[in-house]
Scaffold this motif. Structure first.
Motif, short mmCIF file in Angstrom:
data_model
loop_
_atom_site.label_atom_id
_atom_site.label_comp_id
_atom_site.label_asym_id
_atom_site.label_seq_id
_atom_site.Cartn_x
_atom_site.Cartn_y
_atom_site.Cartn_z
N GLU A 268 0.93 -1.19 0.04
CA GLU A 268 -0.09 -0.04 0.10
C GLU A 268 0.89 1.23 0.13
N THR A 269 0.29 2.43 -0.39
CA THR A 269 1.20 3.57 -0.44
C THR A 269 1.04 3.97 1.38
N PHE A 270 2.09 4.70 1.37
CA PHE A 270 2.37 4.80 2.97
C PHE A 270 3.08 6.05 3.32
N ASP A 271 2.75 6.83 4.13
CA ASP A 271 3.46 8.06 4.69
C ASP A 271 3.08 8.63 6.06
N GLU A 272 3.05 7.55 6.88
CA GLU A 272 2.72 7.84 8.33
C GLU A 272 3.89 7.14 9.05
N TYR A 273 5.00 7.23 8.65
CA TYR A 273 6.26 6.91 9.29
C TYR A 273 6.34 7.14 10.68
N GLU A 274 6.24 8.32 11.20
CA GLU A 274 6.52 8.81 12.56
C GLU A 274 5.44 7.90 13.40
N GLY A 275 4.20 7.80 12.76
CA GLY A 275 3.16 7.17 13.88
C GLY A 275 3.45 5.57 13.69
N PHE A 276 4.12 5.22 12.69
CA PHE A 276 4.26 3.79 12.82
C PHE A 276 5.66 3.37 13.62
N ASN A 277 6.55 4.10 13.68
CA ASN A 277 7.83 3.88 14.31
C ASN A 277 7.57 4.19 15.90
N GLU A 278 6.57 5.34 16.06
CA GLU A 278 6.25 5.43 17.28
C GLU A 278 5.73 4.36 18.03
N LYS A 279 4.68 3.82 17.33
CA LYS A 279 3.84 2.85 17.65
C LYS A 279 4.73 1.48 17.90
N CYS A 280 5.83 1.12 17.06
CA CYS A 280 6.82 0.23 17.15
C CYS A 280 7.50 0.02 18.45
N SER A 281 8.08 1.59 18.72
CA SER A 281 8.81 1.88 19.95
C SER A 281 8.14 1.66 21.11
N HIS A 282 6.86 1.78 21.18
CA HIS A 282 6.08 1.75 22.56
C HIS A 282 5.43 0.38 22.71
N GLY A 397 -1.77 14.03 -1.46
CA GLY A 397 -1.81 12.72 -0.94
C GLY A 397 -0.40 11.98 -1.13
N PRO A 398 -0.21 10.72 -0.42
CA PRO A 398 0.90 9.96 -0.90
C PRO A 398 0.94 9.56 -2.42
N CYS A 399 2.22 9.70 -2.84
CA CYS A 399 2.35 9.27 -4.29
C CYS A 399 1.74 10.57 -5.07
N MET A 400 1.53 12.05 -4.52
CA MET A 400 1.32 13.07 -5.23
C MET A 400 2.20 14.04 -4.90
N PRO A 401 3.31 14.02 -5.42
CA PRO A 401 4.42 14.87 -5.23
C PRO A 401 4.12 16.16 -5.83
N LEU A 402 4.63 17.36 -5.39
CA LEU A 402 4.46 18.78 -5.94
C LEU A 402 5.85 18.90 -6.29
N GLY A 403 6.13 19.79 -7.41
CA GLY A 403 7.21 20.15 -7.85
C GLY A 403 7.38 21.82 -8.25
N ASP A 404 6.26 22.45 -7.96
CA ASP A 404 6.29 23.69 -8.28
C ASP A 404 6.85 24.68 -7.22
N LEU A 405 6.75 25.81 -7.47
CA LEU A 405 7.50 27.18 -6.56
C LEU A 405 6.38 27.79 -6.52
N GLY A 406 6.18 28.28 -5.29
CA GLY A 406 5.43 29.62 -4.85
C GLY A 406 6.20 30.71 -4.50
N PHE A 407 5.86 31.79 -4.91
CA PHE A 407 6.88 32.99 -4.53
C PHE A 407 5.83 33.93 -3.88
N ILE A 408 5.81 34.10 -2.15
CA ILE A 408 4.87 34.86 -1.73
C ILE A 408 5.63 36.22 -1.40
#
Length: 636
Positions: A268-282, A397-408
């Protein structure tokens, strides 16, 4: 434990069995019998799937190792719920094992009814010498003794495996300790295997504790046995002769084959590494053994003194209520506060990606400057050049990367966008990349995730070409020396013509060693590791890094995959390459702090070095999403 708590514990079984079915349906592991016991199919998140996958792998490992040594044995499962291990073991050909499941009467009655509804399960369960499903109160040891030996005719001398999979942790500490001791004294040849929670005192641990308190099933043994050492000593002091403890991060990286992990990561697509590793360390898997039984978990080598991290306490740690509740945002500090763009957080219609630019001042006031739908992104970068903020990359979303530049334009509160593609000389779109300003109009970009959820190691420099007046700047991209290997969620900093990349998560999903250096000059560019005088910092990712005027680098927070406590603050002397680790204080259960995917601001006044931490948080497995509701002010 009150009767109402007993009912709530039984309710947790229903949620768990539905999660297991969802995990199996998604292809994480095989179980032909789970659908017989799950009342209604539900679809869980990929984070839940990964959590139940590693739980299953840990229990499968224990069964495999124990049964390979003792094919003729007894297995007693405490708080078995709707577990299917007996049926899968029988299917695998383990026919010399007497398997006993113990739970509350209501759970036992419901399980028997479900068994009767499925002929194959009923056929296997009818083998009385092989399987017994009985009700008992584990706090009543005389009654348990009579049940096992007089009614079930179990042997006290045969090799016996006791299983407690998130079970005895709900018992009061006195009763669960007596049960552990009773098992060890009554069965001289035995293994006690436990899968349960640890580390209640950090941010994730507090969220975890509060979750079970709200369900009216508090983890009663957890405060007394909060870590590896106290858990191990508990069994050694209760009659068991050996005991090994692995947190689930350790278990995954040391005992699950790499090709199996690679298969799992592709499901599966996945981008919740922090939550997963925190779960595993606890969570831990623990095995205690005695007699002619050996611990199924391998004996771990003792760490050498050169690799032991000594920590000290922070000078101060203050919390102030904050309306900024988001993580995965990008931030850029200035003299009066910090600019913050995007991230994932609270919205009127519920949690989601945020599409705003805000200015958070040091006095705690917040200014909302503008909204733009294209700002609704996570894990991007933000830098300030003159009066222009430059937003790069990130994802929807995961697998929906952006490559644009915004100038504010921060003076006019206006935003303009530039779009480019790799075929036109731009980098591959990415998120979770490292970035830093390395010259007045030059930004370094490196690593991260790409279009195919692929880990990137390429690096670039972006030259910002300012135009006269209010015209949109243009940019020129130039390839830079690639990282030795791909990593994401690292931090890039700049110090004395050196780009310093700290931490990150690699292809194996292990936190990288903290530092890589490369010169920004054109001659003899080569990424290299510093030579440390003493222990190197705790590997981490999703942290922040700051460089002070007195040649120190300060690593703040983050997630570690290889350390028994949450990373705190590491102060590195960049000239001598020595470091001091500062531990975080015990967290307040009413306002826990998870220092991941957050922003920082450095304040150097006189002899004091203060750091403000804004936002941050993490998805917390099945315990909900946690958003820090405070500004953290810390001093080292």
């Amino acid at each position: 434990m009150s009767s109402s708590s007993d009912v709530q514990v039984q309710g947790s079984n229903d949620w768990s069995i539905a999660s297991k079915l969802s995990t199996i349906t998604a292809g994480y592991y095989k179980d032909s019998f789970i659908s017989c016991f799950a009342q209604k199919p539900v679809k869980r998140s990929s984070l839940i799937h990964r959590g139940y996958y590693v739980r299953a792998k840990a229990m499968h490992y224990i069964f495999d190792r124990f049964l390979s040594q003792h094919p003729k044995c007894q297995i007693i499962s405490f708080g078995a719920g709707f577990d299917t291990s007996y049926y899968t073991l029988r299917q695998q050909g383990h026919t010399q094992c007497q398997y006993v499941e113990i739970d509350f009467q209501d759970v036992v009655s419901k399980k028997w009814q479900l068994i009767k509804n499925h002929p194959y399960c009923a056929e296997l369960a009818a083998e009385k010498d092989a399987y017994q499903l009985v009700a008992a109160d584990l706090r009543n040891l005389p009654s348990l003794t009579k049940l096992l030996f007089e009614e079930l005719l179990m042997s006290s001398s045969d090799p016996t495996l006791f299983i407690s999979e998130c079970a005895i942790t709900y018992m009061d500490e006195c009763s669960s300790s007596k049960l552990i001791e009773w098992c060890g004294t009554t069965f001289p040849n035995a293994v006690f295997a436990v899968y349960e929670q640890i580390r209640p005192n950090d941010g994730f641990g507090r969220v975890m504790q509060q979750h079970f308190i709200q369900l009216s099933i508090p983890l009663l043994s957890l405060p007394v046995y909060p870590d590896h050492e106290t858990q191990q000593n508990r069994y050694l002091h209760k009659g068991w002769t050996s005991c090994e403890v692995y947190d689930i991060n350790e278990f995954v990286h040391k005992l699950v084959p790499s090709d199996e992990l690679e298969r799992m990561r592709k499901l599966e697509t996945f981008d919740e590494y922090e939550g997963f590793n925190e779960k595993c360390s606890h969570y831990i898997i623990l095995t205690a053994a005695k007699g002619n039984c050996k611990t199924p978990l391998p004996v771990k080598e003792q760490e050498t003194k050169d690799h032991v991290f000594n920590t000290t306490s922070l000078k101060s740690w203050q919390l102030y209520k904050s309306p900024i509740q988001r993580y995965g945002q990008a931030g850029c500090a200035n003299s009066i506060g910090i600019w913050i763009v995007g991230g994932f957080g609270a919205r009127p219609q519920g949690h989601g990606r945020l599409d705003d630019l805000i200015l958070a001042r040091r006095d705690g006031t917040i200014e909302s400057r503008l909204k733009d739908k294209r700002l609704a992104r996570m894990y991007h970068s933000l830098h300030l050049i003159q009066s222009r903020l430059i937003v790069y990359g990130g994802r929807k979303g995961p697998c929906m990367p952006l490559g644009d530049l915004g100038f504010i334009d921060t003076e006019r509160n206006e935003i303009e966008w530039l779009d480019g593609q790799p075929e036109n000389g731009w980098p591959e779109p990415r998120w979770r990349h490292a970035s830093s300003i390395i010259a007045p109009y030059i930004i370094f970009i490196g690593g991260g995730f790409g279009r195919q959820n692929n880990l990137l190691n390429d690096c670039w420099v972006m030259r910002v070409l300012l135009q006269s007046g209010t015209k949109t700047p243009s940019v020129k991209w130039e390839p830079f020396l690639s990282l030795p290997s791909g990593r994401h969620s690292a931090v890039a900093s700049y110090w004395k013509d050196l780009i310093v990349v700290s931490g990150g998560l690699n292809k194996s999903e292990m936190a990288c060693q903290p530092q890589l250096l490369v010169s920004n000059t054109s001659c003899s560019q080569e990424w290299r590791k510093p030579v440390w005088s003493g222990p190197s910092p705790i590997p981490r990712y999703s942290h922040q890094a700051l460089v002070t005027t007195d040649n120190r680098m300060i690593l703040v927070g983050g997630i570690s995959t290889c350390h028994p406590s949450s990373p705190g603050v590491c102060v590195i002397d960049l000239q001598s390459w020595t470091c001091v680790e500062y531990s975080l204080p015990v967290q307040d259960i009413a306002q826990p702090v998870i220092l991941a995917s957050f922003n920082v601001q450095l304040i150097e006044e006189n002899e004091d070095t203060k750091i403000l931490c804004w936002g941050g948080g993490s998805p917390c497995f099945s315990f909900g999403t946690h958003l820090n509701g405070v500004i953290v002010e810390l001093e080292v």
